[in-house]
Design an enzyme around this catalytic site. Structure first.
Site, PDB file in Angstrom:
ATOM      1  CG  HIS A   1      -3.244  -1.933  -7.670  1.00 18.31           C
ATOM      2  ND1 HIS A   1      -4.456  -1.602  -7.132  1.00 18.31           N
ATOM      3  CD2 HIS A   1      -2.794  -2.987  -6.928  1.00 18.31           C
ATOM      4  CE1 HIS A   1      -4.744  -2.394  -6.114  1.00 18.31           C
ATOM      5  NE2 HIS A   1      -3.743  -3.235  -5.967  1.00 18.31           N
TER       6      HIS A   1
ATOM      7  NE  ARG B   1      -4.300  -1.318  -0.009  1.00 18.64           N
ATOM      8  CZ  ARG B   1      -4.428  -2.372  -0.772  1.00 18.64           C
ATOM      9  NH1 ARG B   1      -3.401  -2.783  -1.524  1.00 18.64           N
ATOM     10  NH2 ARG B   1      -5.557  -3.051  -0.816  1.00 18.64           N
TER      11      ARG B   1
ATOM     12  CD  GLU C   1      -2.426  12.256  -7.043  1.00 20.42           C
ATOM     13  OE1 GLU C   1      -3.597  12.149  -7.466  1.00 20.42           O
ATOM     14  OE2 GLU C   1      -1.993  11.615  -6.050  1.00 20.42           O
TER      15      GLU C   1
END
Length: 385
Positions: A268, A227, A255
């Site tokens: 991902h 994560r 970002e």
């Protein structure tokens, strides 16, 4: 007819697990269950008859887990179903962290003439190092972390692992050659590569920061397929700029990390394989059905795992707070109505618990209502054969 609402595209093989007694679609209203992958659910309001939410994957950050627990909605995930897919991406990430493969490919695609000669002249700008003989630190030794540790050891890396919550099953699956560290700091200070395989929690948020990086070797390479919140992006970029961190590979672009020198952002893709999606969908559907039909709970993130053979005519699934004397109150209420308990199981997990009661007597609505009014009771579900 039981209704299962789909919030994302779910692999067909998973939906095929449901019998003809189920309707599974994106258009279901007032569903008994929800299957989800990445859809955000924190702002959703749940209908009163919703029993369960099954996440086709391991992370549940997109689901309001505590809210669901308070409403008696069991939230499942599918740990290990996508582990091999993520493990294989982790091996690729180790290579991407070691060599500037991304930069080299982009540069090669700019060549227009005398390509072979240009390649030989310019390839040294993208040289890197080999994995063999280097030390990899694996933080989190669950289904994915354990597989990454074993795979890295098999290709010649020295592996150090740490997991304060490691299960007996996970420990048995590890290669005997893997060194067990005593703390996060031991991993940080001793490894050439660090791979993160822990959930995003209050304790793990920004675990990679200026302080932890200061403990690491000069030129450390960091892999994060778990994560984005595990890494403080500002501290990481500062460490890359001054050379302390050689490279960072993440499967969670933000970002702050895209288009940054020394950072490889993968979109991902960890569980984005046909096999992983199939495995997760099948596991999620089977867990959902077992709960709806039998009250059995496997791999829930907000209620304990509890199950027993469904051999009686009636089963009560009682979700409640984990407080003293709850079982005696439940059994007394049933005894007062002349109901004989044939089988019973109880498990707890933190503040929450589940009691399964099997009987061959019907349980009247009035008895159900009596149990529901007890202090600490969250929900009572009756399942009849």
């Amino acid at each position: 007819m039981k209704k299962i609402k789909l919030l994302n595209k779910i692999a067909p093989i998973g939906l095929q697990q449901f019998s003809a007694d189920y309707e599974a679609s994106t258009a279901c209203e007032n569903p008994d269950g929800i299957m989800v992958r990445s859809a955000a659910m924190h702002d959703m309001e749940f209908n009163d008859n919703l029993l369960a939410i099954a996440r086709c994957g391991a992370g549940v950050n997109n689901i309001p887990v505590d809210k669901c627990a308070d409403q008696g909605i069991v939230v499942f995930n599918t740990p290990g179903a996508n582990a091999n897919g993520v493990k294989e991406l982790a091996l690729a990430a180790l290579l991407l962290a070691s060599r500037d493969i991304i930069g080299g490919v982009a540069w090669a695609n700019t060549l227009t003439a005398d390509v072979a000669k240009s390649v030989e002249a310019g390839k040294s700008a993208f040289a890197g190092c080999e994995l063999k003989g280097k030390t990899l630190g694996v933080i989190g030794l669950g289904a994915i972390g354990g597989m990454v540790a074993n795979a890295a050891q098999a290709i010649g890396m020295n592996v150090v692992g740490f997991d304060p919550y490691i299960t007996v099953e996970a420990a048995w699956s590890l290669s005997r050659s893997i060194k067990k560290a005593a703390s996060y700091d031991e991993v940080f200070s001793s490894c050439d590569y660090i791979s993160l395989h822990v959930p995003a929690t209050k304790e793990t948020k920004n675990m990679i920061n200026t302080g932890s990086i200061a403990l690491m070797k000069q030129g450390v390479r960091i892999i994060n397929l778990s994560r984005a919140d595990l890494v403080c992006a500002a501290d990481l970029k500062a460490a890359i700029a001054d050379g302390h961190v050689a490279s960072y590979v993440t499967d969670f672009p933000t970002e702050e990390t895209i288009n940054e020198k020394g950072i490889v952002t993968i979109p991902h893709l960890g569980a984005s394989t046909a096999e992983s999606e199939d495995n997760c969908a099948v596991m999620a559907a089977q867990q959902m059905m077992d709960f709806i039909e039998n009250g059995n709970i496997r791999n829930s993130v907000n209620f304990p795992s509890v199950s027993m053979p469904n051999t009686e005519d009636v089963r009560l699934v009682i979700l409640h707070k984990n407080i003293p004397n709850m079982i005696s109150h439940i059994t007394s209420s049933l005894a007062d109505e002349g109901i004989n308990i044939e089988n019973m199981a109880n498990r707890s997990k933190g503040d929450y618990a589940c009691t399964l009661v099997g009987t061959n007597s019907d349980v009247a609505d009035a008895t159900m209502d009596k149990i529901k009014t007890m202090e600490g009771i969250i929900r009572v579900i009756k399942i009849k054969k």
